[in-house]
Structures are given as C-alpha cells and as structure tokens.
Design a protein around this motif. Structure first.
Motif, PDB file in Angstrom:
ATOM      1  N   SER A   1      28.238   3.800   7.793  1.00 42.33           N
ATOM      2  CA  SER A   1      27.224   4.354   6.907  1.00 42.33           C
ATOM      3  C   SER A   1      26.338   3.248   6.351  1.00 42.33           C
ATOM      4  O   SER A   1      25.129   3.414   6.239  1.00 42.33           O
ATOM      5  N   VAL A   2      26.933   2.131   5.995  1.00 40.91           N
ATOM      6  CA  VAL A   2      26.172   1.014   5.454  1.00 40.91           C
ATOM      7  C   VAL A   2      25.194   0.498   6.500  1.00 40.91           C
ATOM      8  O   VAL A   2      24.037   0.244   6.214  1.00 40.91           O
ATOM      9  N   VAL A   3      25.645   0.386   7.735  1.00 45.33           N
ATOM     10  CA  VAL A   3      24.781  -0.095   8.806  1.00 45.33           C
ATOM     11  C   VAL A   3      23.607   0.860   9.011  1.00 45.33           C
ATOM     12  O   VAL A   3      22.490   0.443   9.248  1.00 45.33           O
ATOM     13  N   THR A   4      23.849   2.144   8.867  1.00 44.15           N
ATOM     14  CA  THR A   4      22.801   3.139   9.057  1.00 44.15           C
ATOM     15  C   THR A   4      21.813   3.153   7.894  1.00 44.15           C
ATOM     16  O   THR A   4      20.618   3.299   8.098  1.00 44.15           O
ATOM     17  N   ILE A   5      22.291   2.992   6.690  1.00 43.35           N
ATOM     18  CA  ILE A   5      21.444   3.100   5.505  1.00 43.35           C
ATOM     19  C   ILE A   5      20.572   1.857   5.320  1.00 43.35           C
ATOM     20  O   ILE A   5      19.407   1.976   5.002  1.00 43.35           O
ATOM     21  N   ARG A   6      21.088   0.690   5.522  1.00 39.43           N
ATOM     22  CA  ARG A   6      20.328  -0.536   5.261  1.00 39.43           C
ATOM     23  C   ARG A   6      19.005  -0.601   6.015  1.00 39.43           C
ATOM     24  O   ARG A   6      17.985  -0.911   5.408  1.00 39.43           O
ATOM     25  N   PRO A   7      18.960  -0.324   7.329  1.00 40.61           N
ATOM     26  CA  PRO A   7      17.656  -0.358   7.989  1.00 40.61           C
ATOM     27  C   PRO A   7      16.673   0.657   7.408  1.00 40.61           C
ATOM     28  O   PRO A   7      15.477   0.391   7.320  1.00 40.61           O
ATOM     29  N   ALA A   8      17.166   1.802   6.993  1.00 48.52           N
ATOM     30  CA  ALA A   8      16.285   2.810   6.397  1.00 48.52           C
ATOM     31  C   ALA A   8      15.695   2.295   5.092  1.00 48.52           C
ATOM     32  O   ALA A   8      14.514   2.488   4.820  1.00 48.52           O
ATOM     33  N   LEU A   9      16.502   1.636   4.274  1.00 47.71           N
ATOM     34  CA  LEU A   9      16.001   1.086   3.014  1.00 47.71           C
ATOM     35  C   LEU A   9      14.987  -0.023   3.269  1.00 47.71           C
ATOM     36  O   LEU A   9      13.973  -0.116   2.584  1.00 47.71           O
ATOM     37  N   ALA A  10      15.253  -0.858   4.260  1.00 51.08           N
ATOM     38  CA  ALA A  10      14.321  -1.929   4.592  1.00 51.08           C
ATOM     39  C   ALA A  10      12.992  -1.342   5.064  1.00 51.08           C
ATOM     40  O   ALA A  10      11.919  -1.825   4.703  1.00 51.08           O
ATOM     41  N   SER A  11      13.063  -0.305   5.853  1.00 50.04           N
ATOM     42  CA  SER A  11      11.850   0.354   6.338  1.00 50.04           C
ATOM     43  C   SER A  11      11.057   0.955   5.189  1.00 50.04           C
ATOM     44  O   SER A  11       9.832   0.860   5.148  1.00 50.04           O
ATOM     45  N   THR A  12      11.756   1.576   4.231  1.00 48.51           N
ATOM     46  CA  THR A  12      11.098   2.168   3.071  1.00 48.51           C
ATOM     47  C   THR A  12      10.419   1.089   2.237  1.00 48.51           C
ATOM     48  O   THR A  12       9.282   1.251   1.808  1.00 48.51           O
ATOM     49  N   ALA A  13      11.107  -0.016   2.005  1.00 48.23           N
ATOM     50  CA  ALA A  13      10.530  -1.109   1.213  1.00 48.23           C
ATOM     51  C   ALA A  13       9.284  -1.665   1.892  1.00 48.23           C
ATOM     52  O   ALA A  13       8.279  -1.933   1.243  1.00 48.23           O
ATOM     53  N   ALA A  14       9.337  -1.809   3.207  1.00 50.19           N
ATOM     54  CA  ALA A  14       8.178  -2.325   3.940  1.00 50.19           C
ATOM     55  C   ALA A  14       7.008  -1.357   3.848  1.00 50.19           C
ATOM     56  O   ALA A  14       5.860  -1.771   3.674  1.00 50.19           O
ATOM     57  N   SER A  15       7.274  -0.054   3.930  1.00 56.29           N
ATOM     58  CA  SER A  15       6.175   0.909   3.867  1.00 56.29           C
ATOM     59  C   SER A  15       5.547   0.934   2.474  1.00 56.29           C
ATOM     60  O   SER A  15       4.345   1.142   2.344  1.00 56.29           O
ATOM     61  N   VAL A  16       6.337   0.715   1.431  1.00 57.80           N
ATOM     62  CA  VAL A  16       5.783   0.665   0.072  1.00 57.80           C
ATOM     63  C   VAL A  16       4.829  -0.512  -0.056  1.00 57.80           C
ATOM     64  O   VAL A  16       3.759  -0.386  -0.634  1.00 57.80           O
ATOM     65  N   LEU A  17       5.181  -1.633   0.518  1.00 56.47           N
ATOM     66  CA  LEU A  17       4.320  -2.812   0.412  1.00 56.47           C
ATOM     67  C   LEU A  17       3.058  -2.677   1.261  1.00 56.47           C
ATOM     68  O   LEU A  17       2.081  -3.377   1.040  1.00 56.47           O
ATOM     69  N   ASN A  18       3.066  -1.767   2.228  1.00 59.11           N
ATOM     70  CA  ASN A  18       1.896  -1.558   3.072  1.00 59.11           C
ATOM     71  C   ASN A  18       1.066  -0.346   2.670  1.00 59.11           C
ATOM     72  O   ASN A  18       0.049  -0.071   3.283  1.00 59.11           O
ATOM     73  N   CYS A  19       1.492   0.381   1.646  1.00 57.74           N
ATOM     74  CA  CYS A  19       0.713   1.537   1.200  1.00 57.74           C
ATOM     75  C   CYS A  19      -0.623   1.035   0.650  1.00 57.74           C
ATOM     76  O   CYS A  19      -0.807  -0.156   0.432  1.00 57.74           O
ATOM     77  N   LYS A  20      -1.552   1.932   0.434  1.00 54.95           N
ATOM     78  CA  LYS A  20      -2.908   1.535   0.043  1.00 54.95           C
ATOM     79  C   LYS A  20      -3.334   2.156  -1.289  1.00 54.95           C
ATOM     80  O   LYS A  20      -3.016   3.296  -1.588  1.00 54.95           O
ATOM     81  N   ILE A  21      -4.067   1.375  -2.061  1.00 52.72           N
ATOM     82  CA  ILE A  21      -4.641   1.832  -3.325  1.00 52.72           C
ATOM     83  C   ILE A  21      -6.144   1.560  -3.269  1.00 52.72           C
ATOM     84  O   ILE A  21      -6.580   0.410  -3.373  1.00 52.72           O
ATOM     85  N   PRO A  22      -6.939   2.608  -3.089  1.00 51.76           N
ATOM     86  CA  PRO A  22      -8.388   2.377  -3.116  1.00 51.76           C
ATOM     87  C   PRO A  22      -8.864   2.145  -4.551  1.00 51.76           C
ATOM     88  O   PRO A  22      -8.423   2.821  -5.470  1.00 51.76           O
ATOM     89  N   ILE A  23      -9.735   1.161  -4.708  1.00 53.60           N
ATOM     90  CA  ILE A  23     -10.308   0.866  -6.026  1.00 53.60           C
ATOM     91  C   ILE A  23     -11.816   0.900  -5.878  1.00 53.60           C
ATOM     92  O   ILE A  23     -12.376   0.044  -5.209  1.00 53.60           O
ATOM     93  N   PRO A  24     -12.471   1.906  -6.426  1.00 53.02           N
ATOM     94  CA  PRO A  24     -11.933   3.062  -7.131  1.00 53.02           C
ATOM     95  C   PRO A  24     -11.541   4.179  -6.157  1.00 53.02           C
ATOM     96  O   PRO A  24     -11.725   4.044  -4.948  1.00 53.02           O
ATOM     97  N   ASP A  25     -11.070   5.275  -6.708  1.00 53.46           N
ATOM     98  CA  ASP A  25     -10.759   6.468  -5.942  1.00 53.46           C
ATOM     99  C   ASP A  25     -12.022   6.866  -5.165  1.00 53.46           C
ATOM    100  O   ASP A  25     -13.132   6.723  -5.686  1.00 53.46           O
ATOM    101  N   PRO A  26     -11.885   7.330  -3.920  1.00 52.19           N
ATOM    102  CA  PRO A  26     -13.071   7.695  -3.133  1.00 52.19           C
ATOM    103  C   PRO A  26     -14.033   8.650  -3.852  1.00 52.19           C
ATOM    104  O   PRO A  26     -15.247   8.578  -3.642  1.00 52.19           O
ATOM    105  N   ALA A  27     -13.527   9.496  -4.714  1.00 51.27           N
ATOM    106  CA  ALA A  27     -14.399  10.414  -5.464  1.00 51.27           C
ATOM    107  C   ALA A  27     -15.327   9.656  -6.414  1.00 51.27           C
ATOM    108  O   ALA A  27     -16.352  10.192  -6.845  1.00 51.27           O
TER     109      ALA A  27
END
Length: 113
Positions: free
Chosen positions: A9-35
């Motif tokens: 279970s640990v082996v299965t969960i760790r890659p998923a957590l690493a993937s989630t952390a990487a996706s958070v760091l690659n998410c985008k915040i437009p400044i300002p909002d497109p509207a």
C-alpha cells in the motif's frame, strides 16, 4: 501477512502523492482573472485601471503554483518584475472561490506543499 499488504500500500500511495504535489506546483494562476484582463494590479492586490500610478502591469503569462509559492516566500522567479512581486502576492492572497487560480492557490495552502 498483514505487513506485506501494508508495504504494498505504501508503494502504491507514495507515487500518487508525488504526482499530486507535482501537479499542484504546475497549476496556473492568471493575474488578473481573464474576466478582468487589461487591468493593472495595485500594491495591495486590488485591480485598478490600466496605467494607474503606482500599479503594476500584469505578468505576460499565468503564474505557476511553484512560482506563486516562491513569490509568497519572498523570492522573485525569473521573468517576473521583482518590484511587482508584493502586488502579485497580494492579488493571489485575495483570490476567492470562483475566481481563476483560486483552486491552485488553495492547493498551495495545504500542509506539506
């Protein structure tokens, strides 16, 4: 037997957590909002009319989660005006549910990010 199941279970969960952390760091915040495109950002993070004295031109592209995290921690990532960092951080901190980039910013606030 239970130990073997827990280990797999640990082996299965760790890659998923690493993937989630990487996706958070690659998410985008437009400044300002497109509207609100075309507006500038005042030092306090509020949106103002383009050309307002003391306000900053928005960045030429959305800020990634990693860049936002660096800005919040006092760094100016390459390609961003260091003088505008405080205004951008204040804008990001003012994001509310329903605004583009809010989910990205909220994800950065989770423990361990």
């Amino acid at each position: 037997m239970l130990g073997a199941v827990a280990a797999s279970s640990v082996v299965t969960i760790r890659p998923a957590l690493a993937s989630t952390a990487a996706s958070v760091l690659n998410c985008k915040i437009p400044i300002p909002d497109p509207a609100d495109s075309g507006k500038y950002i005042a030092r306090d993070g509020k949106l103002v009319a383009a050309g307002t004295d003391g306000a900053f031109r928005p960045p030429s592209r959305p800020v990634t989660g990693d860049e936002a995290k660096k800005m919040i921690n006092g760094q100016s990532p390459p390609g961003f005006d260091p003088n505008a960092r405080e205004a951008y951080v204040n804008y990001i901190r003012r994001l509310q549910h329903g605004t583009s980039g809010f989910t990205c910013y909220a994800s950065l606030q989770m423990p361990g990010r």
